[in-house]
Each structure stands twice: as structure tokens, then as C-alpha cells.
Enzyme design. Sequence first.
Site, PDB file in Angstrom:
ATOM      1  N   SER A 124      -0.273   9.907  32.704  1.00  0.00           N
ATOM      2  CA  SER A 124      -0.715   8.507  33.229  1.00  0.00           C
ATOM      3  C   SER A 124       0.541   7.889  34.034  1.00  0.00           C
ATOM      4  O   SER A 124       1.806   8.063  33.360  1.00  0.00           O
ATOM      5  CB  SER A 124      -1.050   7.708  32.038  1.00  0.00           C
ATOM      6  N   TYR A 148      -0.601   4.340  23.105  1.00  0.00           N
ATOM      7  CA  TYR A 148      -1.397   4.978  24.255  1.00  0.00           C
ATOM      8  C   TYR A 148      -0.526   5.753  24.945  1.00  0.00           C
ATOM      9  O   TYR A 148      -0.214   6.849  25.298  1.00  0.00           O
ATOM     10  CB  TYR A 148      -2.213   4.428  24.885  1.00  0.00           C
ATOM     11  N   LYS A 152       1.211   9.788  25.695  1.00  0.00           N
ATOM     12  CA  LYS A 152       1.774  10.683  26.811  1.00  0.00           C
ATOM     13  C   LYS A 152       3.138  11.039  27.234  1.00  0.00           C
ATOM     14  O   LYS A 152       3.273  12.007  27.362  1.00  0.00           O
ATOM     15  CB  LYS A 152       1.178   9.700  28.169  1.00  0.00           C
TER      16      LYS A 152
HETATM   17  P1  NAD Z   1     -12.700   9.912  28.810  1.00  0.00           P
HETATM   18  O1  NAD Z   1     -12.714   9.200  27.604  1.00  0.00           O
HETATM   19  O2  NAD Z   1     -14.010   9.583  29.622  1.00  0.00           O
HETATM   20  O3  NAD Z   1     -12.644  11.460  28.696  1.00  0.00           O
HETATM   21  C1  NAD Z   1     -11.985  12.071  27.362  1.00  0.00           C
HETATM   22  C2  NAD Z   1     -12.912  12.994  26.924  1.00  0.00           C
HETATM   23  O4  NAD Z   1     -12.247  13.441  25.626  1.00  0.00           O
HETATM   24  C3  NAD Z   1     -14.075  12.324  26.438  1.00  0.00           C
HETATM   25  O5  NAD Z   1     -15.306  12.817  26.810  1.00  0.00           O
HETATM   26  C4  NAD Z   1     -13.908  12.488  24.812  1.00  0.00           C
HETATM   27  O6  NAD Z   1     -15.149  12.577  24.222  1.00  0.00           O
HETATM   28  C5  NAD Z   1     -13.130  13.783  24.661  1.00  0.00           C
HETATM   29  N1  NAD Z   1     -12.125  13.620  23.591  1.00  0.00           N
HETATM   30  C6  NAD Z   1     -11.241  12.839  22.955  1.00  0.00           C
HETATM   31  N2  NAD Z   1     -10.759  13.255  21.861  1.00  0.00           N
HETATM   32  C7  NAD Z   1     -11.223  14.578  21.634  1.00  0.00           C
HETATM   33  C8  NAD Z   1     -10.805  15.519  20.575  1.00  0.00           C
HETATM   34  N3  NAD Z   1     -10.030  15.127  19.587  1.00  0.00           N
HETATM   35  N4  NAD Z   1     -11.464  16.637  20.773  1.00  0.00           N
HETATM   36  C9  NAD Z   1     -12.515  17.059  21.747  1.00  0.00           C
HETATM   37  N5  NAD Z   1     -12.679  16.122  22.665  1.00  0.00           N
HETATM   38  C10 NAD Z   1     -12.332  14.674  22.752  1.00  0.00           C
HETATM   39  O7  NAD Z   1     -11.619   9.485  29.819  1.00  0.00           O
HETATM   40  P2  NAD Z   1     -11.257  10.032  31.010  1.00  0.00           P
HETATM   41  O8  NAD Z   1     -11.144   8.385  32.001  1.00  0.00           O
HETATM   42  O9  NAD Z   1     -11.906  11.097  31.758  1.00  0.00           O
HETATM   43  O10 NAD Z   1      -9.595  10.345  30.853  1.00  0.00           O
HETATM   44  C11 NAD Z   1      -9.148  11.922  30.769  1.00  0.00           C
HETATM   45  C12 NAD Z   1      -7.623  11.805  30.495  1.00  0.00           C
HETATM   46  O11 NAD Z   1      -7.091  11.516  31.669  1.00  0.00           O
HETATM   47  C13 NAD Z   1      -6.991  11.100  29.190  1.00  0.00           C
HETATM   48  O12 NAD Z   1      -6.319  11.984  28.482  1.00  0.00           O
HETATM   49  C14 NAD Z   1      -6.658   9.786  29.829  1.00  0.00           C
HETATM   50  O13 NAD Z   1      -5.527   9.641  28.660  1.00  0.00           O
HETATM   51  C15 NAD Z   1      -6.023  10.201  30.991  1.00  0.00           C
HETATM   52  N6  NAD Z   1      -5.812   9.171  32.026  1.00  0.00           N
HETATM   53  C16 NAD Z   1      -7.156   8.732  32.406  1.00  0.00           C
HETATM   54  C17 NAD Z   1      -6.920   7.352  33.202  1.00  0.00           C
HETATM   55  C18 NAD Z   1      -8.357   6.422  33.685  1.00  0.00           C
HETATM   56  O14 NAD Z   1      -8.026   5.514  34.188  1.00  0.00           O
HETATM   57  N7  NAD Z   1      -9.366   6.963  33.494  1.00  0.00           N
HETATM   58  C19 NAD Z   1      -5.660   7.302  33.807  1.00  0.00           C
HETATM   59  C20 NAD Z   1      -4.711   7.851  33.388  1.00  0.00           C
HETATM   60  C21 NAD Z   1      -4.669   9.017  32.408  1.00  0.00           C
HETATM   61  C1  UD1 Z   2      -4.254   0.088  32.601  1.00  0.00           C
HETATM   62  C2  UD1 Z   2      -3.808   0.443  31.437  1.00  0.00           C
HETATM   63  C3  UD1 Z   2      -2.908   1.818  31.356  1.00  0.00           C
HETATM   64  C4  UD1 Z   2      -3.630   2.875  32.245  1.00  0.00           C
HETATM   65  C5  UD1 Z   2      -4.286   2.520  33.500  1.00  0.00           C
HETATM   66  C6  UD1 Z   2      -5.141   3.364  34.104  1.00  0.00           C
HETATM   67  C7  UD1 Z   2      -3.538  -1.570  30.005  1.00  0.00           C
HETATM   68  C8  UD1 Z   2      -2.587  -2.624  29.627  1.00  0.00           C
HETATM   69  N1  UD1 Z   2      -3.131  -0.626  30.844  1.00  0.00           N
HETATM   70  O1  UD1 Z   2      -3.345  -0.389  33.334  1.00  0.00           O
HETATM   71  O2  UD1 Z   2      -2.211   2.194  30.417  1.00  0.00           O
HETATM   72  O3  UD1 Z   2      -2.717   3.922  32.249  1.00  0.00           O
HETATM   73  O4  UD1 Z   2      -5.092   1.230  33.160  1.00  0.00           O
HETATM   74  O5  UD1 Z   2      -6.354   3.553  33.408  1.00  0.00           O
HETATM   75  O6  UD1 Z   2      -4.786  -1.694  30.012  1.00  0.00           O
HETATM   76  N2  UD1 Z   2      -7.476  -7.135  35.599  1.00  0.00           N
HETATM   77  C9  UD1 Z   2      -7.873  -8.163  36.116  1.00  0.00           C
HETATM   78  N3  UD1 Z   2      -9.002  -8.666  35.392  1.00  0.00           N
HETATM   79  C10 UD1 Z   2      -9.791  -7.458  34.662  1.00  0.00           C
HETATM   80  C11 UD1 Z   2      -9.076  -6.447  34.216  1.00  0.00           C
HETATM   81  C12 UD1 Z   2      -7.926  -5.976  34.832  1.00  0.00           C
HETATM   82  O7  UD1 Z   2      -7.692  -9.335  36.859  1.00  0.00           O
HETATM   83  O8  UD1 Z   2     -10.692  -7.856  33.920  1.00  0.00           O
HETATM   84  C13 UD1 Z   2      -6.120  -6.868  36.511  1.00  0.00           C
HETATM   85  C14 UD1 Z   2      -4.956  -6.497  35.768  1.00  0.00           C
HETATM   86  O9  UD1 Z   2      -4.131  -7.319  35.475  1.00  0.00           O
HETATM   87  C15 UD1 Z   2      -4.272  -5.470  36.593  1.00  0.00           C
HETATM   88  C16 UD1 Z   2      -5.160  -4.849  37.699  1.00  0.00           C
HETATM   89  O10 UD1 Z   2      -6.194  -5.477  37.368  1.00  0.00           O
HETATM   90  O11 UD1 Z   2      -3.565  -6.478  37.938  1.00  0.00           O
HETATM   91  C17 UD1 Z   2      -5.651  -3.472  37.281  1.00  0.00           C
HETATM   92  O12 UD1 Z   2      -5.923  -3.547  35.771  1.00  0.00           O
HETATM   93  P1  UD1 Z   2      -6.420  -2.107  34.938  1.00  0.00           P
HETATM   94  O13 UD1 Z   2      -7.680  -1.558  35.694  1.00  0.00           O
HETATM   95  O14 UD1 Z   2      -6.537  -2.338  33.606  1.00  0.00           O
HETATM   96  O15 UD1 Z   2      -5.313  -0.952  35.167  1.00  0.00           O
HETATM   97  P2  UD1 Z   2      -3.854  -1.178  34.627  1.00  0.00           P
HETATM   98  O16 UD1 Z   2      -3.200  -2.505  34.293  1.00  0.00           O
HETATM   99  O17 UD1 Z   2      -3.021  -0.526  35.837  1.00  0.00           O
END
Ligand code: NAD
Ligand code: UD1
Length: 337
Positions: A124, A148, A152
Site C-alpha cells: 500500500s 496496518y 505492510k
Molecule cells: P478485502 O478485505 O476486501 O479482501 C481481503 C480478503 O482477505 C477478504 O476476503 C478476507 O476475508 C481475506 N482474509 C483476511 N485474512 C485472512 C486470512 N488470515 N486467511 C484467509 N483469508 C483472509 O480487502 P481488499 O480491499 O481486497 O484488499 C486486498 C489487499 O490489498 C489487502 O492486503 C489490503 O491491505 C491491500 N490494499 C488494499 C487497499 C484498498 O484500498 N482496498 C489499498 C492498499 C492495499
Molecule cells: C486510507 C488509509 C490508508 C490506505 C488507503 C487506501 C487511513 C488513515 N488511511 O488512506 O492506510 O492505504 O486508505 O485504502 O485510513 N476523507 C473525507 N471524508 C471521509 C473519508 C475520507 O474527507 O469520510 C478524506 C481523507 O481525509 C483523505 C481522502 O478523503 O483526504 C481519502 O481518504 P481515504 O479514502 O480514507 O484514503 P487515504 O486517506 O488515502
Amino acid sequence: MKILITGGAGYIGSHIGIELLNNGYDIIIIDNYCNSDRNVIRIMQQIAGKSFLSYDCDLRDKHQMEMVFRENAISAVIHCAGLKCVPESIANPIPYYQNNIGGTLNLLECMKRYGVYKIVFSSSATVYGLNNPVPYKEEMLLSATNPYGWTKIMIEQILKDFTTAEKDMKAAILRYFNPIGAHPSGLIGEKPEGIPNNLMPYLCQAAAGKLPSIKICGTDYRTADGTGVRDYIHVCDLVKGHVKALEKLDFLTGTEIYNLGTGKGSSVLKLITTFETVNGIKLKREISKRRPGDIDESYADVSKADKELGWKTELSLEDMCRDSWNYIKKNYAVSTE
Ligand code: NAD
Ligand code: UD1
């Protein structure tokens, strides 16, 4: 080629699965469904028109993990499973370390034992911390502000150490910026649970009438309109980067890191107005205080992924806003009050 997707029923994993199936790969999914629905597996098969095996399995369960590796000839792993809620990780850090680190260690041990040498990992942009100037480049120093984020950084280090020690092992670390949007079918997307922490799920819940207004967290950031700037990326663009990374692994040694973003920042106000215009919805706005630990701007330098993976994004902020809302509208009751 059979690819194991951990967390494959989740938001990003399910989109990766469909993209791989569409590109001629076979897949297997491991998920414990702690943040996803079992139905997603059936829906993925319906969208792709192909079937695949899925295991209800926790990555930390050594016995079950052995079984998955023993029963399948796995060529590579895409490792998405993990817990991802920042405030939850601050309130209750131990399960985050146990799940994200413990699960990864168990997975890597199985990979070594069964001779599976390729892994793509979901990292991330949170690893860039508070002190780096934008745009973020892969070689910058890392830090985190919450457990979290630390998981990572630690997993990235574990992968570097592991690929150094095991000469055949290769890893591609993909640092996602802000994935939003959903599959154009509207059948899979980001599951809305409770009061969302992230902006797009919050917007969708407000648009669905589940929340009275949208919350703009801070209007005094050092940005053009005073609201926070992020690099939003369509999940369908993001998953294409995984196919490219998988192909690249054959030509890599050790660990390589790639930012996956658009390279462009959009403010909170820009996202809200785009969402309203594209979807023909007017949302009530509420100005709220800054979220602790939030930064002014975050966006990627995407030149490495462009040059080395031949990957860049194609979809616009409009596409992201349309597809996010399309998924919620199709799958969750929308109040018209
Ligand atoms: P998500 O929660 O939708 O998907 C994660 C999946 O992993 C879920 O289906 C959950 O049930 C499964 N899981 C969690 N722990 C487990 C375990 N111990 N064994 C088996 N299954 C398990 O999340 P996502 O948004 O799809 O994110 C996927 C990955 O990408 C994560 O590692 C997350 O940290 C990373 N990531 C997500 C975002 C985002 O904004 N969505 C941003 C940056 C990084
Ligand atoms: C969040 C996570 C980050 C993760 C990333 C991608 C936090 C503190 N950080 O970051 O670890 O990697 O998502 O999934 O949660 N905002 C509003 N109103 C809201 C929610 C958010 O104004 O109700 C603003 C925030 O201040 C920010 C922007 O929207 O400026 C985006 O927020 P968000 O979607 O939570 O993403 P990140 O802050 O980038």
C-alpha cells in the site's frame, strides 16, 4: 498455469481472479471470509464463465494450507489476504500483526516446501508515511503511522529477506494507491460494512441514503482547494497491473517494487463533484475536522511500472465514480427519501 489468490473473495482479489481467468490462467482461491461473502465465488464464476476451486481456509492454519499446496500444482501466488482497517488496527493491533504477518509467514513456508517460487504481494502507498514529497517513488524511505501500515512494511522486508536467502524465489511488491470503482457488470465491488472509513464507500453510503451527509475531513490542507489529495485508481486498471507483474516475475531476480496508481492526484471536493455529476445525485455536505495522521497529498510516480511492466491506467475518475455507484445501486437497497 495455476495461480493461487489469497483473499481471493475480497474486493481486489475477486477482480484479480476474473482478470486472470479472462487471460487464460487457472485460479484457486483461499479465503476465510472474515471480510467477504462466499457468494462472491459463484458470481466470479458466472462473470468469467469458468469454474475454479476455492478453499475456506485461514492462512494461519498450517494443516489446511499444507493440504491446498499438496492438492494443487500451483505456479505462483498473488497474496491479497489481510486485515486492512486502519482505525481498527490502532485500537486492536495484535490481531493485525498475527493475521497479516503470521498468515504471510505460513504462506511463504508452504511455498518453499512445495517449490512455488513466485509471489505478487498487495502492499500500500501507506508505507510512504508522512515525510516524503510527492510524487512517491519506489526507492523512498518508508515509515508508518499505524499497525496496518507497519504490517505492510514488515511483509515487504520479509519478502526481501526471503528472496535473498532463497535464490529461486522472486517477489513483486505492488504498492496500491487508492483503489475505487467496481467491475462494469456491477456484480462485484467493495462490500459496504458499517460506517466506512474510506472516502468512496462513505460517498456511496450517503448516496444510498444510509448516511445523512458526506463528511469532508479538513478544508485547510496545503492543496489547491484545501481538501486532501489522493491518487484514485480504478480497480479494473489495478488488476491489470497484477497480470503484468506475474508475467514479469519470470525475468526478475529477488524482489522488485512497483507503484500502482494513475500518477495524478484528485481532491476530496473533485471526487465529490465528479460523483455527483456522473451519477446525477446531489449530496449534502458536512465539513468535519481533519482525521488524525492524514497527509495533504499522496500520488504516485508511475514511471517504473510504465517502463518495466508496460502498464498504465486507462480509466478516468468519471469511470471510477460511475462504477462504484453502479455496484452499490445494483446490490444494496437504496433509500429514495
Ligand atoms: P478485502 O478485505 O476486501 O479482501 C481481503 C480478503 O482477505 C477478504 O476476503 C478476507 O476475508 C481475506 N482474509 C483476511 N485474512 C485472512 C486470512 N488470515 N486467511 C484467509 N483469508 C483472509 O480487502 P481488499 O480491499 O481486497 O484488499 C486486498 C489487499 O490489498 C489487502 O492486503 C489490503 O491491505 C491491500 N490494499 C488494499 C487497499 C484498498 O484500498 N482496498 C489499498 C492498499 C492495499
Ligand atoms: C486510507 C488509509 C490508508 C490506505 C488507503 C487506501 C487511513 C488513515 N488511511 O488512506 O492506510 O492505504 O486508505 O485504502 O485510513 N476523507 C473525507 N471524508 C471521509 C473519508 C475520507 O474527507 O469520510 C478524506 C481523507 O481525509 C483523505 C481522502 O478523503 O483526504 C481519502 O481518504 P481515504 O479514502 O480514507 O484514503 P487515504 O486517506 O488515502
